[in-house]
Scaffold this active site. Structure first.
Site, PDB file in Angstrom:
ATOM      1  N   ASP A 160      32.608  69.090  29.238  1.00 56.96           N
ATOM      2  CA  ASP A 160      31.878  68.612  30.427  1.00 56.96           C
ATOM      3  C   ASP A 160      32.782  68.822  31.626  1.00 56.96           C
ATOM      4  OD1 ASP A 160      31.031  65.362  31.788  1.00 56.96           O
ATOM      5  OD2 ASP A 160      30.205  67.351  32.237  1.00 56.96           O
ATOM      6  N   PRO A 167      40.810  73.313  38.987  1.00 62.19           N
ATOM      7  CA  PRO A 167      41.317  72.931  37.663  1.00 62.19           C
ATOM      8  C   PRO A 167      40.389  73.353  36.525  1.00 62.19           C
ATOM      9  CG  PRO A 167      40.467  71.007  38.838  1.00 62.19           C
ATOM     10  CD  PRO A 167      40.518  72.131  39.840  1.00 62.19           C
TER      11      PRO A 167
END
Ligand code: SAM
Length: 292
Positions: A160, A167
């Site tokens: 998720d 990132p």
């Protein structure tokens, strides 16, 4: 009366359009170590979280994405005990996973502690039940490093993540998927947040191409989430057990009955099956995903 503030989702600037939302109240805004985070109240969608200009979750439609990323792999697997969530900062996915009493341990690896801290205050509907559950294990780490190092094995891995920027970029690489495969127990399944194929086909082509080089069965299933604009959202699917994508409806219904008919607002055994029936344009997108 001061002019109303509008917040724009800038994710599709390259396509020349922006969704903009009238702000009722900004609840929280900060630049974390990893990304820009803003949470605001919207008249219709309720609380809305955006990271780096991309909508992550809203209280009004979160159930669709969270249920489909969770119940499809867990009911397809049928005996999932150990589950890993990579990302998942707001804990919306974790809340759905822990509805499955058969799950014995859930580990969530989130890179940004600030997102979890802020979710404790602003998304208690997710974090309260999750943080009170002894089966829950939170690790603050880069998901790439965790799956590359861990000695544990998981029945289901749910990625998720944010989109492939900042990132989140590393979570769409072959290196990451290969490390996820290493952490999957025999017969395990990997599902990934994989964007909106109508607007982000390249993301799905790349991920499924990597999956095809690593797993016996690779593809995606879909659901429509109002604030993930652009039509169907694709959830990447990768496993060595080809039977998992085609569990009979009767079996899914039986597993759902045995789960105590856990509360859902979107997932049903029928919706589960239908989610793998892809419109032709997405089949064509997948056809471009060559083994990598
Ligand atoms: N459902 C949302 C979506 O589809 O856009 C994602 C929700 S969740 C908030 C995404 C989480 O992934 C964020 O909390 C972010 O900090 C985390 N994340 C991004 N890159 C990561 C990485 N390399 N390792 C672990 N977590 C990461």
């Amino acid at each position: 009366m001061a002019d109303k503030r509008w917040i724009a989702e800038t994710l599709f600037d390259a396509h020349g359009f922006r969704m903009t939302y009238a702000v009722k109240r900004v609840l929280y805004e900060m630049q974390t170590e990893h990304q820009h985070l803003v949470l605001f109240e919207h008249e219709f969608f309720g609380k809305m979280l955006m990271l780096d200009g991309a909508t992550q979750v809203t209280t009004r439609d979160e159930f669709i994405y969270h249920e489909m990323m969770t119940h499809v792999p867990i009911f397809a697997h049928g005996k999932a005990r150990e589950v890993l969530v990579v990302g998942g900062g707001d804990c919306g996915i974790a809340e759905e996973v822990l509805k499955h009493k058969s799950v014995t341990r859930l580990t969530q690896v989130e890179i940004d502690a600030a997102v979890v801290e802020f979710a404790k205050e602003h998304f208690p509907e997710f974090t309260k039940p999750v943080l009170a559950d002894k089966r829950f294990d939170l690790v603050i780490d880069d998901g790439m490093d965790y799956v590359a190092k861990t000695g544990r094995r998981f029945d289901v891995i749910i990625v998720d993540s944010t989109d492939p920027q900042g990132p989140g970029k590393v979570l769409f690489t072959r290196k990451f998927y290969a490390a996820c495969k290493r952490c999957l127990a025999a017969g395990g399944v990997l599902v990934t947040q994989n964007g909106v194929p109508f607007l982000q086909p390249a993301e799905l082509v790349a991920s499924v191409g990597h999956f095809r080089g690593l797993f016996a069965d690779a593809g995606c299933y879909v659901a429509a989430i109002p604030t993930y604009v652009g039509g169907h959202m694709a959830m990447g699917w990768a496993t060595d057990d080809r039977r998992l994508r085609d569990v009979p409806l009767k079996t899914l219904a039986e597993r759902y009955r045995r789960s105590g008919r856990l509360a859902t607002k979107y997932w049903t055994p029928e919706v589960h099956k239908a989610a793998f029936a892809l419109p032709r344009f997405i089949v064509d997108v997948l056809a471009r995903a060559k083994r990598r």
